[in-house]
Design a protein around this motif. Structure first.
Motif, mmCIF file in Angstrom:
data_model
loop_
_atom_site.group_PDB
_atom_site.id
_atom_site.type_symbol
_atom_site.label_atom_id
_atom_site.label_comp_id
_atom_site.label_asym_id
_atom_site.label_seq_id
_atom_site.Cartn_x
_atom_site.Cartn_y
_atom_site.Cartn_z
ATOM 1 N N ILE A 131 37.735 -96.540 81.861
ATOM 2 C CA ILE A 131 38.429 -98.315 81.300
ATOM 3 C C ILE A 131 39.654 -98.158 81.914
ATOM 4 O O ILE A 131 40.305 -96.603 81.459
ATOM 5 N N ALA A 132 40.368 -98.780 82.219
ATOM 6 C CA ALA A 132 42.018 -99.161 83.017
ATOM 7 C C ALA A 132 42.046 -99.080 81.524
ATOM 8 O O ALA A 132 42.196 -99.757 81.189
ATOM 9 N N ASP A 133 43.832 -98.442 81.284
ATOM 10 C CA ASP A 133 44.946 -99.026 80.645
ATOM 11 C C ASP A 133 45.289 -100.137 81.075
ATOM 12 O O ASP A 133 45.888 -100.199 82.014
ATOM 13 N N ARG A 134 44.873 -101.156 80.744
ATOM 14 C CA ARG A 134 45.753 -102.797 81.374
ATOM 15 C C ARG A 134 47.213 -102.460 81.880
ATOM 16 O O ARG A 134 47.141 -103.406 82.718
ATOM 17 N N LYS A 135 48.138 -102.564 80.056
ATOM 18 C CA LYS A 135 49.371 -103.039 81.145
ATOM 19 C C LYS A 135 50.222 -101.491 82.057
ATOM 20 O O LYS A 135 50.264 -101.503 82.407
ATOM 21 N N VAL A 136 48.875 -99.880 81.944
ATOM 22 C CA VAL A 136 49.278 -99.086 82.681
ATOM 23 C C VAL A 136 49.193 -99.894 83.842
ATOM 24 O O VAL A 136 49.612 -99.940 85.283
ATOM 25 N N ALA A 137 48.035 -100.305 84.763
ATOM 26 C CA ALA A 137 47.320 -100.482 85.484
ATOM 27 C C ALA A 137 47.482 -102.369 85.978
ATOM 28 O O ALA A 137 48.131 -102.934 86.936
ATOM 29 N N GLY A 138 49.002 -102.883 85.060
ATOM 30 C CA GLY A 138 49.652 -103.709 85.518
ATOM 31 C C GLY A 138 48.979 -104.726 85.044
ATOM 32 O O GLY A 138 49.741 -106.667 85.502
ATOM 33 N N TYR A 139 48.259 -104.644 84.002
ATOM 34 C CA TYR A 139 47.855 -106.563 83.533
ATOM 35 C C TYR A 139 48.809 -106.808 81.664
ATOM 36 O O TYR A 139 47.695 -106.436 80.695
ATOM 37 N N GLY A 140 49.747 -106.387 80.993
ATOM 38 C CA GLY A 140 51.010 -106.643 81.196
ATOM 39 C C GLY A 140 50.293 -108.105 79.472
ATOM 40 O O GLY A 140 50.877 -107.995 78.365
ATOM 41 N N LEU A 141 49.483 -108.742 79.808
ATOM 42 C CA LEU A 141 48.979 -110.002 79.906
ATOM 43 C C LEU A 141 47.393 -110.007 78.437
ATOM 44 O O LEU A 141 46.927 -110.757 80.229
ATOM 45 N N THR A 142 46.622 -110.402 77.913
ATOM 46 C CA THR A 142 45.772 -110.301 77.452
ATOM 47 C C THR A 142 45.368 -112.184 77.006
ATOM 48 O O THR A 142 46.248 -112.480 76.084
ATOM 49 N N ALA A 143 45.121 -113.087 77.759
ATOM 50 C CA ALA A 143 44.715 -114.298 76.661
ATOM 51 C C ALA A 143 43.700 -114.673 76.334
ATOM 52 O O ALA A 143 42.501 -114.024 77.182
ATOM 53 N N TYR A 144 43.223 -115.007 75.618
ATOM 54 C CA TYR A 144 41.344 -115.881 75.359
ATOM 55 C C TYR A 144 41.884 -117.514 74.466
ATOM 56 O O TYR A 144 42.325 -118.342 73.903
ATOM 57 N N VAL A 145 40.608 -117.410 75.819
ATOM 58 C CA VAL A 145 40.975 -118.889 75.822
ATOM 59 C C VAL A 145 39.450 -119.952 75.343
ATOM 60 O O VAL A 145 38.721 -119.435 76.438
ATOM 61 N N GLN A 146 39.952 -120.915 74.847
ATOM 62 C CA GLN A 146 38.583 -121.504 74.540
ATOM 63 C C GLN A 146 38.913 -122.828 75.793
ATOM 64 O O GLN A 146 39.704 -123.622 76.044
ATOM 65 N N ILE A 147 37.501 -122.903 76.076
ATOM 66 C CA ILE A 147 36.837 -124.572 77.045
ATOM 67 C C ILE A 147 36.339 -125.598 76.617
ATOM 68 O O ILE A 147 35.107 -124.395 76.117
ATOM 69 N N THR A 148 36.684 -126.533 76.538
ATOM 70 C CA THR A 148 35.370 -127.511 76.079
ATOM 71 C C THR A 148 35.225 -128.375 76.970
ATOM 72 O O THR A 148 36.673 -129.136 77.815
ATOM 73 N N LEU A 149 34.451 -128.450 77.968
ATOM 74 C CA LEU A 149 33.457 -129.435 78.537
ATOM 75 C C LEU A 149 33.551 -131.177 78.635
ATOM 76 O O LEU A 149 33.263 -131.186 77.183
ATOM 77 N N SER A 150 34.437 -131.985 79.290
ATOM 78 C CA SER A 150 33.900 -132.939 78.380
ATOM 79 C C SER A 150 32.907 -133.421 79.130
ATOM 80 O O SER A 150 32.573 -134.629 78.067
ATOM 81 N N ARG A 151 31.775 -133.265 79.049
ATOM 82 C CA ARG A 151 30.078 -133.696 79.676
ATOM 83 C C ARG A 151 29.740 -132.175 79.834
ATOM 84 O O ARG A 151 30.346 -131.854 80.729
ATOM 85 N N HIS A 152 28.386 -132.220 79.752
ATOM 86 C CA HIS A 152 28.018 -131.304 79.579
ATOM 87 C C HIS A 152 26.615 -131.230 80.957
ATOM 88 O O HIS A 152 26.084 -130.615 80.139
ATOM 89 N N GLU A 153 27.014 -132.132 82.031
ATOM 90 C CA GLU A 153 25.908 -132.310 82.868
ATOM 91 C C GLU A 153 25.432 -130.838 84.027
ATOM 92 O O GLU A 153 26.327 -130.441 83.848
ATOM 93 N N ARG A 154 24.417 -130.667 84.689
ATOM 94 C CA ARG A 154 24.181 -129.373 85.089
ATOM 95 C C ARG A 154 25.318 -129.243 85.957
ATOM 96 O O ARG A 154 25.775 -127.836 86.882
ATOM 97 N N ASP A 155 26.293 -130.244 87.077
ATOM 98 C CA ASP A 155 26.948 -130.194 87.617
ATOM 99 C C ASP A 155 28.170 -129.295 87.236
ATOM 100 O O ASP A 155 28.782 -128.542 88.047
ATOM 101 N N THR A 156 28.789 -130.080 86.357
ATOM 102 C CA THR A 156 29.830 -129.608 85.548
ATOM 103 C C THR A 156 29.708 -128.696 84.882
ATOM 104 O O THR A 156 30.664 -127.300 85.658
ATOM 105 N N VAL A 157 29.167 -128.284 84.127
ATOM 106 C CA VAL A 157 28.893 -126.833 84.056
ATOM 107 C C VAL A 157 28.363 -125.792 85.276
ATOM 108 O O VAL A 157 28.692 -124.719 85.049
ATOM 109 N N ASN A 158 27.917 -125.568 86.068
ATOM 110 C CA ASN A 158 26.883 -124.872 87.097
ATOM 111 C C ASN A 158 29.368 -124.722 88.258
ATOM 112 O O ASN A 158 29.305 -123.439 88.165
ATOM 113 N N ALA A 159 29.541 -125.634 88.122
ATOM 114 C CA ALA A 159 30.717 -125.316 88.904
ATOM 115 C C ALA A 159 31.476 -125.126 87.910
ATOM 116 O O ALA A 159 32.696 -123.919 88.225
#
Length: 149
Positions: free
Chosen positions: A53-81
């Protein structure tokens, strides 16, 4: 899993580099039964892998984000992509399919805000079918563990 297996798991979660002799001593077993229990935990899938387990900041990753995604449609191709783009993007550490008001929750690490903007523009905005992207930036961490209770 019995109490002894849980002790073994706890010790390996804290330090997976323990030798079998050290582990056996910590959990009060002789080495052979200890190793047998570890192998059983591995074959049962309780222990799925060993990682550093690497220390994120020491390894150069100073920003952590939690991102909520909503899809406009739930067709197989959209979800797979979308899911394929997630799998190919190393900055996305975790992607969870969610119940509730959004479809996915991503955990993303990058160097900083400019890198996050670039990731959005080049990786996520280019996937068709994403309706909304809501970002929460981590500015402090109270607890961060991989250890199961």
């Amino acid at each position: 899993m019995d109490k002894k297996d849980r002790q073994i798991l706890r010790e390996l979660q804290r330090d997976a580099r323990l030798t079998n002799a050290e582990l056996a001593e910590r959990v009060h077993l002789s080495p052979s039964p200890c190793l047998r229990r570890v192998r059983n935990l591995e074959s049962a899938g309780v222990i799925s892998r060993y990682v550093a387990i690497a220390d994120r900041k020491v390894a150069g990753y100073g920003l952590t984000a939690y991102v909520q995604i909503t899809l406009s449609r739930h067709e197989r191709d959209t979800v797979n992509a979308f899911e394929q783009r997630v799998r190919e993007t190393p900055e996305i550490l975790a992607c969870h399919l969610m119940t509730g008001p959004f479809d996915y929750l991503l955990e993303i690490v990058v160097e900083g805000l400019e890198a996050y903007e670039a990731l959005l523009r080049t990786k996520l905005h280019t996937v068709s079918g994403i309706a909304t992207i809501n970002t929460s930036i981590v500015y402090g961490t109270i607890k961060d563990t991989e250890e199961l209770p």
